[in-house]
Design a protein around this motif. Structure first.
Motif, PDB file in Angstrom:
ATOM      1  N   ILE A   1     -80.869  39.524 -14.275  1.00 54.96           N
ATOM      2  CA  ILE A   1     -81.048  40.974 -14.089  1.00 54.96           C
ATOM      3  C   ILE A   1     -79.964  41.756 -14.833  1.00 54.96           C
ATOM      4  O   ILE A   1     -79.763  42.925 -14.599  1.00 54.96           O
ATOM      5  N   GLY A   2     -79.255  41.052 -15.723  1.00 52.25           N
ATOM      6  CA  GLY A   2     -78.232  41.734 -16.522  1.00 52.25           C
ATOM      7  C   GLY A   2     -76.841  41.277 -16.178  1.00 52.25           C
ATOM      8  O   GLY A   2     -76.210  40.537 -16.946  1.00 52.25           O
ATOM      9  N   GLU A   3     -76.387  41.627 -14.997  1.00 49.92           N
ATOM     10  CA  GLU A   3     -75.023  41.276 -14.612  1.00 49.92           C
ATOM     11  C   GLU A   3     -74.943  39.952 -13.865  1.00 49.92           C
ATOM     12  O   GLU A   3     -73.870  39.392 -13.701  1.00 49.92           O
TER      13      GLU A   3
ATOM     14  N   MET B   1     -86.434  47.605  -5.926  1.00 50.74           N
ATOM     15  CA  MET B   1     -87.007  46.656  -6.882  1.00 50.74           C
ATOM     16  C   MET B   1     -86.131  46.586  -8.145  1.00 50.74           C
ATOM     17  O   MET B   1     -85.617  47.601  -8.601  1.00 50.74           O
ATOM     18  N   ILE B   2     -86.014  45.392  -8.676  1.00 48.85           N
ATOM     19  CA  ILE B   2     -85.150  45.163  -9.842  1.00 48.85           C
ATOM     20  C   ILE B   2     -85.948  44.416 -10.904  1.00 48.85           C
ATOM     21  O   ILE B   2     -86.717  43.500 -10.586  1.00 48.85           O
ATOM     22  N   GLU B   3     -85.756  44.778 -12.167  1.00 53.36           N
ATOM     23  CA  GLU B   3     -86.462  44.104 -13.253  1.00 53.36           C
ATOM     24  C   GLU B   3     -85.553  43.078 -13.914  1.00 53.36           C
ATOM     25  O   GLU B   3     -84.337  43.282 -14.047  1.00 53.36           O
ATOM     26  N   GLY B   4     -86.128  41.955 -14.303  1.00 51.82           N
ATOM     27  CA  GLY B   4     -85.351  40.911 -14.973  1.00 51.82           C
ATOM     28  C   GLY B   4     -86.255  39.960 -15.732  1.00 51.82           C
ATOM     29  O   GLY B   4     -87.463  40.203 -15.873  1.00 51.82           O
ATOM     30  N   ILE B   5     -85.673  38.890 -16.220  1.00 51.44           N
ATOM     31  CA  ILE B   5     -86.422  37.895 -16.989  1.00 51.44           C
ATOM     32  C   ILE B   5     -86.124  36.505 -16.428  1.00 51.44           C
ATOM     33  O   ILE B   5     -84.975  36.197 -16.101  1.00 51.44           O
ATOM     34  N   ILE B   6     -87.163  35.691 -16.269  1.00 49.79           N
ATOM     35  CA  ILE B   6     -86.978  34.337 -15.748  1.00 49.79           C
ATOM     36  C   ILE B   6     -86.341  33.477 -16.838  1.00 49.79           C
ATOM     37  O   ILE B   6     -86.881  33.354 -17.939  1.00 49.79           O
TER      38      ILE B   6
ATOM     39  N   ILE C   1     -90.569  41.765 -11.791  1.00 49.68           N
ATOM     40  CA  ILE C   1     -89.972  42.680 -10.829  1.00 49.68           C
ATOM     41  C   ILE C   1     -89.648  41.857  -9.587  1.00 49.68           C
ATOM     42  O   ILE C   1     -90.523  41.145  -9.079  1.00 49.68           O
ATOM     43  N   ILE C   2     -88.419  41.956  -9.111  1.00 43.61           N
ATOM     44  CA  ILE C   2     -88.035  41.161  -7.944  1.00 43.61           C
ATOM     45  C   ILE C   2     -87.554  42.066  -6.806  1.00 43.61           C
ATOM     46  O   ILE C   2     -87.174  43.224  -7.027  1.00 43.61           O
TER      47      ILE C   2
END
Length: 292
Positions: free
Chosen positions: A18-20, A1-6, A45-46
């Protein structure tokens, strides 16, 4: 699972930073069953798909700190309200409405007068004095003034900020100046209408290289607000709140009542006459709506 922002949502596809890199995602069906629609600004979380590591599914939407409806964005921390000092001339009534909109959405408002290189220091002083007793932060910006751009960057750093204000005041231009690789389209002022052409068609988060995100909203020249009663309106004017405890009547609307300390404060220049006149216009607007 990876955290990010829409950062963007188009046709059921959501682009998650997700950063990169950004991952193109679909939302799980459970969100539709729960009547939850992912929003730009959502922390999520994706899960990546087995077939393509650049695609995934949104598995979880973190609890939102707030949600604004127009445009639909979650977790906004501050609202930067842009007006030009000239070309087009600022509408202080619309500015007051946007300040009220910020307060009703629990957003910190910051007033930005752009194109400040076109006006004199006297004009800036005149504008500043209108809001000096409100407590709101006021800045003057120009794409030709590097110092003002640095001040704007310090305000934006590490926050999710919404840019708002009428078309033609230079929002996209100032964003491009703060972050040149944005390369947003900019609109020229219509000579006939004396206002800008809309150049921004959707809400999308833009990542700042120095930290934070900004959202450029579709420009607009009118704004309606609902749900505020005539007795609540004064609560959205900090300077009225400051002085109203001295009024003779507890339910004083500071309109036509006798011995009103707010009108006295206007006479003594403790409250801007421009702001007070806007207050009475909005009060009448609310009252007129009650007639229908």
């Amino acid at each position: 699972m990876i955290e990010g922002i829409i950062t963007r949502g188009v046709g059921g596809n959501y682009y998650v930073d997700i950063g990169e890199e950004k991952i193109e995602c679909r939302a799980r069906g459970i969100f539709r069953l729960q009547n939850i629609k992912p929003l730009v600004g959502d922390n999520v979380i994706i899960r990546l798909t087995a077939e393509d590591e650049h695609c995934g599914y949104i598995e979880e939407i973190k609890t939102r700190t707030n949600e604004i409806k127009r445009p639909p964005i979650a977790n906004v921390e501050q609202l930067l309200i842009f007006f030009a000092t000239t070309n087009p001339e600022p509408s202080f009534l619309l500015l007051d409405k946007l300040l009220i909109a910020a307060e009703t959405n629990n957003l910190k408002p910051i007033i930005c007068f752009n194109k400040s290189d076109l006006d004199s220091e006297d004009k800036k002083k005149e504008i500043r004095e209108i809001y000096i007793n409100t407590g709101y932060k006021i800045i003057f910006t120009s794409i030709k003034d590097e110092k003002s751009l640095e001040e704007l960057k310090s305000i934006l750093k590490d926050k999710l900020s919404v840019f708002s204000g009428p078309s033609g005041v230079g929002k996209s231009s100032i964003m491009n100046a703060v972050q040149p690789n944005f390369e947003l389209k900019t609109g020229k002022i219509s000579e006939k209408l004396k206002r800008g052409k809309h150049t921004t068609r959707h809400a999308e988060i833009y990542k700042l290289s120095f930290g934070g995100y900004v959202v450029d909203t579709p420009g607009f020249s009118s704004f309606e607000f609902d749900g505020i009663t005539e007795y609540e309106l004064g609560n959205y004017y900090p300077e009225i709140v400051k002085y109203s405890s001295g009024c003779r009547f507890a339910d004083c609307l500071h309109y036509k009542e006798p011995n009103c300390v707010i009108k006295e404060a206007v006479t003594n220049s403790l409250i801007s006459e421009t702001r007070y006149n806007n207050y009475t216009k909005l009060l009448e607007e609310i009252r007129n709506k009650k007639l229908y």
